[in-house]
Enzyme design. Structure first.
Site, PDB file in Angstrom:
ATOM      1  N   ASP A  13      35.729  43.150  41.890  1.00  0.00           N
ATOM      2  CA  ASP A  13      34.985  41.894  41.994  1.00  0.00           C
ATOM      3  C   ASP A  13      33.492  42.193  41.942  1.00  0.00           C
ATOM      4  O   ASP A  13      32.960  42.897  42.817  1.00  0.00           O
ATOM      5  CB  ASP A  13      35.349  41.205  43.314  1.00  0.00           C
ATOM      6  CG  ASP A  13      34.808  39.781  43.417  1.00  0.00           C
ATOM      7  OD1 ASP A  13      34.135  39.341  42.474  1.00  0.00           O
ATOM      8  OD2 ASP A  13      35.064  39.130  44.444  1.00  0.00           O
ATOM      9  N   GLU A  48      36.049  38.699  38.392  1.00  0.00           N
ATOM     10  CA  GLU A  48      37.005  39.448  39.198  1.00  0.00           C
ATOM     11  C   GLU A  48      38.355  39.512  38.508  1.00  0.00           C
ATOM     12  O   GLU A  48      38.705  38.661  37.685  1.00  0.00           O
ATOM     13  CB  GLU A  48      37.163  38.823  40.578  1.00  0.00           C
ATOM     14  CG  GLU A  48      37.769  37.438  40.533  1.00  0.00           C
ATOM     15  CD  GLU A  48      38.092  36.883  41.915  1.00  0.00           C
ATOM     16  OE1 GLU A  48      38.607  37.654  42.751  1.00  0.00           O
ATOM     17  OE2 GLU A  48      37.838  35.691  42.136  1.00  0.00           O
TER      18      GLU A  48
END
Length: 346
Positions: free
Chosen positions: A6, A97
């Site tokens: 992420d 992400e």
């Protein structure tokens, strides 16, 4: 083994990467509402969704970066390309992400997965100029929780022993997909932590007005059988483009030009996809954060740019933006696509 990767404060990180003068400064991406705050800004108390004028009034030293949709999309494409260079088993969660299944790489041990995640983070910093936090675990829940705990710019590996120790202590309110309403119903039933699910079945949870899907998910989490499946993205269902106008306006030419540019950009993103759009949506976001969507079906095989621009402008008029009284902060367009044809069997 799974990695949840992420990018940290993605929009703000792209701005700090592209504008060296912003590095180390509290940065927010605007224009009307904070879309993203750098970690320097978050340390002050700034958060996404905060009206920009309120943030600037309280923290006049904030640096404001204009929202640049194309730059973020390019950075997202580069990030996903990096992920798929590590493994083809990638499930994107958003533009910054994704889950990566690295079970088949280098033996699939948690130690090797941690090494792969560390190398991925180093490459993201070196090749893309972006900080990426990562969590490593055998299933999605703990990989996601680990990457969240690792932020900013960190790595956390959860082995089987740690998972077994932590799982019963997890607050149900922190579980993936458990919203405030569901959390409240669970708390009313005395279920505050995962350990409190002992003795509950799917049927008894449903009696507490928990959906069947959520009940099954909760029982699976309790039993350590939660989701570890990577779902590869299928054919896209739509293409879209949006553009922030910088300063809110009701000027007709500015708004129409922005919509026209977005429509042509969305068509360009179709590329070689032979499908023709079936529906056109025009999005107008006003300076108070409210969004109005004007929609309309399209005829068969409608790919002519001039025709689509004309229909988009007609939909824009249905928003009555000129008579609304509020300024327009963003305008965008999305084109819905039909299902992709099934491949012929040999």
């Amino acid at each position: 083994m799974l990695i949840h990767a992420d990018a940290d404060a993605f929009l703000a990180s792209v701005e700090q990467r592209d504008h060296p003068a912003l590095r180390g400064c509290p940065v927010v991406v605007g224009p009307q509402v904070v879309a993203c705050a750098s970690y320097e800004a978050r340390a002050l108390g700034v958060h996404a969704g905060m009206p920009l004028r309120h943030a600037l009034r309280r923290w006049p030293g904030l640096r404001v970066a204009e929202f640049r949709g194309e730059a973020y999309e390019a950075a997202s494409a580069a990030l996903m390309s990096l992920f798929t260079d590590v493994t083809p088993l990638v499930e994107p969660g958003s533009m910054e992400e994704a889950f990566l299944d690295v079970s088949a790489l280098d033996g699939g041990s948690v130690e090797e997965a941690g090494r792969i995640a560390a190398d991925l983070r180093a490459r993201a910093r070196r090749e893309l100029g972006l900080p990426v936090s990562a969590g490593v675990a055998r299933a999605k829940l703990f990989a996601k929780l680990a990457s969240r705990r690792a932020k900013p710019d960190g790595l956390l590996v959860v082995d089987a022993e740690t998972e077994a120790r932590v799982r019963p202590r997890l607050p149900v309110a922190d579980l993936w997909g458990v919203g405030a309403a569901t959390s409240g119903r669970l708390h009313d039933a005395g279920i505050v932590h995962v350990a409190d699910l002992a003795g509950w079945s799917v049927e008894t949870l449903v009696e507490r007005r928990v959906t069947t899907a959520m009940a099954k998910n909760l029982v699976a989490i309790r039993d350590g059988q939660d989701d570890a499946t990577i779902r590869l993205p299928g054919p896209r269902r739509s293409v879209s483009s949006q553009r922030s106008l910088g300063r809110a306006t009701r000027q007709r030419s500015v708004i129409r030009d922005a919509l026209r540019d977005n429509l042509l950009r969305a068509l360009d993103r179709l590329g070689d996809d032979p499908r023709a759009p079936t529906r056109l949506d025009v999005h107008v976001r006003f300076d108070d954060g409210h969004t109005f969507v004007a929609s309309g079906p399209l005829g068969e095989r409608e790919r002519d740019p001039a025709t689509l621009v004309r229909k988009a402008l007609a939909a824009l008029e249905r928003t009555a933006y000129e008579d609304d009284g509020r300024g327009v902060a963003m305008v965008g367009v999305s084109l819905a696509l039909p299902p992709a044809p099934r491949a012929a069997r040999p």
